[in-house]
Design a protein around this motif. Structure first.
Motif, PDB file in Angstrom:
ATOM      1  N   VAL A  65       0.514  -1.430  -0.043  1.00 41.71           N
ATOM      2  CA  VAL A  65      -0.152  -0.053  -0.067  1.00 41.71           C
ATOM      3  C   VAL A  65       0.485   1.174  -0.174  1.00 41.71           C
ATOM      4  O   VAL A  65       1.449   1.406   1.389  1.00 41.71           O
ATOM      5  CB  VAL A  65      -0.572   0.501   1.225  1.00 41.71           C
ATOM      6  CG1 VAL A  65      -1.345   1.339   1.391  1.00 41.71           C
ATOM      7  CG2 VAL A  65      -2.109  -1.216   1.551  1.00 41.71           C
ATOM      8  N   ALA A  88      -1.605   0.850  -4.982  1.00 40.22           N
ATOM      9  CA  ALA A  88      -0.717   0.296  -4.946  1.00 40.22           C
ATOM     10  C   ALA A  88       0.117   1.299  -4.710  1.00 40.22           C
ATOM     11  O   ALA A  88       0.808   1.566  -5.513  1.00 40.22           O
ATOM     12  CB  ALA A  88      -1.022  -0.788  -5.433  1.00 40.22           C
ATOM     13  N   ILE A  94      -2.205  -5.214  -4.757  1.00 48.95           N
ATOM     14  CA  ILE A  94      -2.816  -5.336  -3.568  1.00 48.95           C
ATOM     15  C   ILE A  94      -3.569  -6.797  -3.830  1.00 48.95           C
ATOM     16  O   ILE A  94      -4.741  -6.647  -4.940  1.00 48.95           O
ATOM     17  CB  ILE A  94      -4.261  -4.136  -3.345  1.00 48.95           C
ATOM     18  CG1 ILE A  94      -3.189  -2.748  -3.697  1.00 48.95           C
ATOM     19  CG2 ILE A  94      -5.455  -4.556  -2.350  1.00 48.95           C
ATOM     20  CD1 ILE A  94      -2.418  -2.450  -2.357  1.00 48.95           C
ATOM     21  N   VAL A 118      -9.342  -0.099  -4.495  1.00 47.78           N
ATOM     22  CA  VAL A 118      -8.294  -0.660  -5.225  1.00 47.78           C
ATOM     23  C   VAL A 118      -8.787   1.312  -6.151  1.00 47.78           C
ATOM     24  O   VAL A 118      -9.318   0.952  -7.687  1.00 47.78           O
ATOM     25  CB  VAL A 118      -7.734  -1.126  -5.853  1.00 47.78           C
ATOM     26  CG1 VAL A 118      -6.124  -0.978  -6.708  1.00 47.78           C
ATOM     27  CG2 VAL A 118      -7.483  -2.589  -4.186  1.00 47.78           C
TER      28      VAL A 118
END
Length: 136
Positions: A65, A88, A94, A118
């Motif tokens: 992250v 990401a 992710i 995401v």
């Protein structure tokens, strides 16, 4: 009591002398005050307070992250549910289930995101501050 610089002493306080800034703060055992979040960003899950910043810190600890933003969404069973929006890290992917498990190991159950979105980027203001209202 808190008084902003330049403000007349009594014009912004309530009847008990408190200034309502919209910030959530805690006082430690030494009497030090720390601002931890904003009232309008507070998520209430089954009557429990969830500070988005706390969940964002845990998400940011995960190596995949790069950035995280947390908001609440309406939930018929709990009032609100925690939703994480993550970006990401460069060259990483992710794994949503793995990220949720990471949160389960670090947070109380009611603070764990119900859903992870995401994203390519998170909305930011001119100063680089996360704009949570745009995540909702």
């Amino acid at each position: 009591y808190f008084r902003p610089a330049g403000a007349p002493p009594e014009d912004r306080r309530d009847a008990e002398g408190w200034l309502h800034t919209g910030d959530v703060a805690i006082v430690d055992e030494h009497g030090h005050l720390a601002v931890v979040d904003r009232v309008k960003d507070l998520i209430i899950v089954s009557g429990f307070n969830v500070f988005p910043g706390e969940v964002e810190e845990v998400l940011a600890l995960h190596p995949d992250v790069a950035a995280a933003g947390v908001v609440g969404e309406a939930d018929p069973d709990t009032g609100e549910a925690v939703v994480a929006h993550v970006v990401a890290a460069e060259g990483r992917t992710i794994d949503v289930d793995g990220l949720i498990e990471h949160c389960r190991q670090q947070l109380a159950r009611y603070k764990v995101p119900r859903r992870v979105e995401v994203r390519d980027e998170l909305p930011q203001g001119l100063g680089g501050k996360l704009r949570r209202r745009h995540l909702r």
